[in-house]
Design a protein around this motif. Structure first.
Motif, mmCIF file in Angstrom:
data_model
loop_
_atom_site.group_PDB
_atom_site.id
_atom_site.type_symbol
_atom_site.label_atom_id
_atom_site.label_comp_id
_atom_site.label_asym_id
_atom_site.label_seq_id
_atom_site.Cartn_x
_atom_site.Cartn_y
_atom_site.Cartn_z
ATOM 1 N N SER A 1 132.652 -11.951 109.606
ATOM 2 C CA SER A 1 132.535 -10.910 111.219
ATOM 3 C C SER A 1 132.179 -11.860 111.939
ATOM 4 C CB SER A 1 131.101 -10.204 110.360
ATOM 5 O OG SER A 1 130.607 -9.704 111.486
ATOM 6 N N ILE B 1 129.009 -6.804 111.042
ATOM 7 C CA ILE B 1 127.480 -6.984 110.571
ATOM 8 C C ILE B 1 126.596 -6.675 111.921
ATOM 9 C CG2 ILE B 1 125.255 -8.638 110.289
ATOM 10 C CD1 ILE B 1 128.595 -10.503 109.160
ATOM 11 N N LYS C 1 119.491 -9.627 102.543
ATOM 12 C CA LYS C 1 120.861 -7.992 103.843
ATOM 13 C C LYS C 1 122.033 -8.022 103.273
ATOM 14 C CE LYS C 1 118.759 -8.496 108.741
ATOM 15 N NZ LYS C 1 117.882 -7.029 108.997
ATOM 16 N N GLY C 2 122.689 -8.246 102.033
ATOM 17 C CA GLY C 2 123.619 -8.331 101.483
ATOM 18 C C GLY C 2 125.231 -8.492 102.361
ATOM 19 N N ILE C 3 124.478 -9.748 102.920
ATOM 20 C CA ILE C 3 125.670 -10.207 103.453
ATOM 21 C C ILE C 3 126.352 -11.977 102.986
ATOM 22 C CG2 ILE C 3 126.436 -11.509 105.858
ATOM 23 C CD1 ILE C 3 124.166 -9.650 106.938
ATOM 24 N N GLN D 1 134.569 -6.231 107.221
ATOM 25 C CA GLN D 1 133.705 -5.037 108.115
ATOM 26 C C GLN D 1 132.528 -5.598 109.441
ATOM 27 O OE1 GLN D 1 131.635 -3.138 104.762
ATOM 28 N NE2 GLN D 1 129.828 -2.276 105.800
ATOM 29 N N TYR E 1 130.942 -9.352 104.840
ATOM 30 C CA TYR E 1 130.457 -8.573 104.102
ATOM 31 C C TYR E 1 131.390 -9.478 102.397
ATOM 32 C CZ TYR E 1 127.580 -5.940 106.359
ATOM 33 O OH TYR E 1 126.396 -5.740 107.508
ATOM 34 N N SER E 2 131.563 -8.751 101.321
ATOM 35 C CA SER E 2 132.226 -8.871 100.496
ATOM 36 C C SER E 2 132.355 -7.731 99.389
ATOM 37 C CB SER E 2 131.552 -9.818 99.855
ATOM 38 O OG SER E 2 133.286 -10.237 99.193
ATOM 39 N N ASP E 3 133.450 -7.485 98.494
ATOM 40 C CA ASP E 3 133.289 -6.498 97.665
ATOM 41 C C ASP E 3 133.314 -7.459 97.022
ATOM 42 O OD1 ASP E 3 133.679 -4.217 99.320
ATOM 43 O OD2 ASP E 3 135.639 -4.766 99.281
ATOM 44 N N MET F 1 135.832 -12.294 101.246
ATOM 45 C CA MET F 1 134.937 -11.189 102.583
ATOM 46 C C MET F 1 135.926 -10.277 103.294
ATOM 47 S SD MET F 1 133.056 -13.761 105.188
ATOM 48 C CE MET F 1 131.868 -14.899 104.158
ATOM 49 N N HIS G 1 131.086 -9.910 93.313
ATOM 50 C CA HIS G 1 130.675 -10.777 93.091
ATOM 51 C C HIS G 1 130.335 -12.117 92.202
ATOM 52 C CE1 HIS G 1 125.736 -12.088 93.442
ATOM 53 N NE2 HIS G 1 125.805 -12.114 91.816
ATOM 54 N N ASP H 1 121.142 -7.363 112.393
ATOM 55 C CA ASP H 1 121.165 -8.179 111.358
ATOM 56 C C ASP H 1 121.642 -10.066 112.172
ATOM 57 O OD1 ASP H 1 120.561 -6.053 109.696
ATOM 58 O OD2 ASP H 1 122.733 -5.168 109.329
#
Ligand SMILES: Cc1cc2nc3c(=O)[nH]c(=O)nc-3n(C[C@H](O)[C@H](O)[C@H](O)COP(=O)(O)O)c2cc1C
Length: 192
Positions: free
Chosen positions: A97, A27, A135-137, A25, A172-174, A22, A176, A31
């Motif tokens: 987060s 959250i 939610k992109g989390i 960032q 969050y993670s960059d 992660m 995938h 959310d």
């Protein structure tokens, strides 16, 4: 896109992403609330709604991780425990987060057997993970370290009949990663 295709996308995109992957960032609190609100709609036999959530972030998340590492050190035999593992546990909150500790709160005097309450909380947990994905989390359902140890239960002041279901780290993670399964659903299904 059909509702099924949207849902399929979310299911296939959910991946176990460990806190180390992660990016730190944070959250927005709304959310987290949205995710928990959907989890509250899991199926529940006898309407016991046995899921409970402890939400930790910031300083409290770091304190929990430190304490988790200390519990591990104090309750693991000297010839088994390692500093690497203790450090991993202590650092779990560094780039995550939030941590949501999911608990099965056993309903007193209920006819519902414990396995069914456990199943309901597992369903709520998967709903959380899918809502987070939508939610992109990124999420990590962990049962590592001291999750199932009585010392953790005591620390969280759970009742004897309650169960700690998992430590759900969110962030969050960059990165995938593509998912894999050992066999298809067909291999696991018998049609009669
Ligand atoms: C009840 C439960 C407990 C889990 N505990 C851990 C764990 O302690 N450590 C870990 O690395 N993964 C844990 N996982 C995640 C699995 O490793 C992961 O789901 C599996 O590798 C498949 O990857 P995917 O989630 O990306 O599809 C757990 C999953 C479940 C359902």
């Amino acid at each position: 896109m059909s509702a099924f295709d949207t849902f399929k996308d979310i299911v296939l995109n959910r991946r176990t992403i460990k806190p180390g992957q992660m990016n730190g960032q944070i959250i927005p609190e709304q959310d987290i609330k949205d995710i928990l609100e959907l989890a509250n709609w899991a199926p529940t036999h006898g309407r016991t709604e046995p899921w409970r959530f402890l939400v930790l972030s910031g300083e409290n998340l770091h304190k929990f991780c430190d304490h988790h590492a200390q519990l591990y050190w104090a309750n693991t035999p000297e010839d088994v425990r390692t500093e690497t593992k203790a450090n991993t546990l202590a650092n779990m909150g560094k780039k995550a987060s939030h941590l949501i500790i999911t608990i099965m709160k056993r309903t007193p005097d209920t006819k519902i057997i414990v396995e069914e309450e456990y199943a309901a909380v597992a369903a709520a947990t998967q709903t959380m993970l899918l809502a987070a994905t939508a939610k992109g989390i990124a999420s990590f359902w962990s049962t590592g370290g001291m999750t199932h140890h009585p010392a953790m239960k005591m620390y969280l002041e759970l009742d004897e009949a309650d169960l700690l279901m998992g430590l759900i780290y969110l962030g969050y993670s960059d990165e995938h990663r593509a998912g894999t399964r050992k066999s298809s659903s067909e291999d696991k299904t018998i049609w009669i």
